[in-house]
Scaffold this motif. Structure first.
Motif, short mmCIF file in Angstrom:
data_model
loop_
_atom_site.label_atom_id
_atom_site.label_comp_id
_atom_site.label_asym_id
_atom_site.label_seq_id
_atom_site.Cartn_x
_atom_site.Cartn_y
_atom_site.Cartn_z
N GLU A 8 8.47 -5.95 -12.12
CA GLU A 8 7.85 -4.85 -11.38
C GLU A 8 7.39 -3.78 -12.35
O GLU A 8 8.12 -3.39 -13.25
N TRP A 9 6.17 -3.32 -12.14
CA TRP A 9 5.60 -2.27 -12.98
C TRP A 9 5.32 -1.05 -12.14
O TRP A 9 4.89 -1.16 -10.99
N LYS A 10 5.49 0.10 -12.75
CA LYS A 10 5.08 1.35 -12.12
C LYS A 10 3.55 1.40 -12.19
O LYS A 10 2.96 1.00 -13.19
N VAL A 11 2.93 1.89 -11.16
CA VAL A 11 1.47 1.93 -11.10
C VAL A 11 0.97 3.00 -12.07
O VAL A 11 1.16 4.19 -11.86
N SER A 12 0.32 2.54 -13.15
CA SER A 12 -0.25 3.44 -14.16
C SER A 12 -1.72 3.66 -13.84
O SER A 12 -2.25 3.12 -12.87
N ASP A 13 -2.38 4.43 -14.68
CA ASP A 13 -3.81 4.68 -14.49
C ASP A 13 -4.61 3.38 -14.58
O ASP A 13 -5.52 3.14 -13.78
N THR A 14 -4.28 2.54 -15.55
CA THR A 14 -4.98 1.27 -15.72
C THR A 14 -4.76 0.39 -14.50
O THR A 14 -5.70 -0.22 -13.99
N LEU A 15 -3.54 0.33 -14.03
CA LEU A 15 -3.23 -0.49 -12.86
C LEU A 15 -3.93 0.05 -11.62
O LEU A 15 -4.45 -0.72 -10.81
N GLU A 29 0.84 -1.20 0.00
CA GLU A 29 0.00 0.00 0.00
C GLU A 29 0.87 1.25 0.00
O GLU A 29 1.83 1.34 0.75
N GLY A 30 0.55 2.19 -0.87
CA GLY A 30 1.24 3.46 -0.92
C GLY A 30 2.49 3.48 -1.78
O GLY A 30 3.04 4.56 -2.03
N GLU A 31 2.97 2.34 -2.24
CA GLU A 31 4.16 2.32 -3.10
C GLU A 31 3.73 2.46 -4.56
O GLU A 31 2.60 2.15 -4.92
N ASP A 32 4.66 2.93 -5.39
CA ASP A 32 4.31 3.17 -6.79
C ASP A 32 4.72 2.04 -7.72
O ASP A 32 4.65 2.18 -8.93
N LYS A 33 5.13 0.90 -7.16
CA LYS A 33 5.48 -0.26 -7.99
C LYS A 33 4.79 -1.50 -7.45
O LYS A 33 4.62 -1.66 -6.25
N VAL A 34 4.40 -2.38 -8.40
CA VAL A 34 3.79 -3.65 -8.05
C VAL A 34 4.41 -4.75 -8.90
O VAL A 34 4.97 -4.47 -9.96
N LYS A 35 4.34 -5.98 -8.41
CA LYS A 35 4.81 -7.13 -9.19
C LYS A 35 3.61 -7.73 -9.90
O LYS A 35 2.55 -7.91 -9.30
N VAL A 36 3.80 -8.07 -11.17
CA VAL A 36 2.71 -8.59 -11.99
C VAL A 36 3.09 -9.97 -12.51
O VAL A 36 4.19 -10.17 -13.02
#
Length: 146
Positions: free
Chosen positions: A127-134, A111-118
């Motif tokens: 790891e992806w940067k959190v985009s609008d779609t994400l 929570e609160g971080e700008d990267k997620v693993k997909v």
């Protein structure tokens, strides 16, 4: 690698390849020592060098194919997020991390971080940067989870 490249290579160098195979066959039948394998490696290296293909070219081709595959997988995963957002379920962990699952996707992060693993079909896309779609996918998963 591209099949057309290999067929063109074989068309242009068929005589050298046939001669190399005949020599290799003779070496394998008549020489029974370590020299045999040294000669095989020298002939294989000669064919590769003669063909003009360098290890850098092979590495570049592999990198290009890998990058294209990742780009295709990434766009497919983004499309799948849009399609499966209604089915997304979020599991929150006590340490602030979360995991969102759908039939084909798994997204995990904190929570609160700008990267997620997909993960797409069980294969990590990194790891992806959190985009609008994400972000919309994460919000939908939060709404779907009681």
């Amino acid at each position: 690698m591209n099949l057309e490249v290999w067929t063109e290579f074989l068309k242009q160098n068929w005589l050298v390849i046939v001669v190399a195979l005949v020599v290799l066959f003779l070496i394998l039948n008549f020489v029974k020592t370590l020299v045999k394998w040294a000669l095989v490696l020298v002939i294989a290296a000669f064919v590769i060098i003669y063909s003009g293909i360098s290890l850098k070219d092979i590495g570049d081709a592999i990198t290009t194919v890998k990058d294209q595959a990742v780009d295709i997988s990434r766009s497919e995963a983004m499309n799948m997020m849009k399609k499966e957002a209604a089915e997304a379920k979020m599991k929150r962990n006590p340490d602030g991390t979360f995991t969102i699952t759908t039939p084909n996707l798994e997204v995990s992060g904190k929570e609160g971080e700008d990267k997620v693993k997909v993960m797409f079909h069980g294969v990590s896309l990194g790891e992806w940067k959190v985009s609008d779609t994400l972000q919309a996918f994460i919000q939908q998963a939060k709404q779907n989870t009681p």
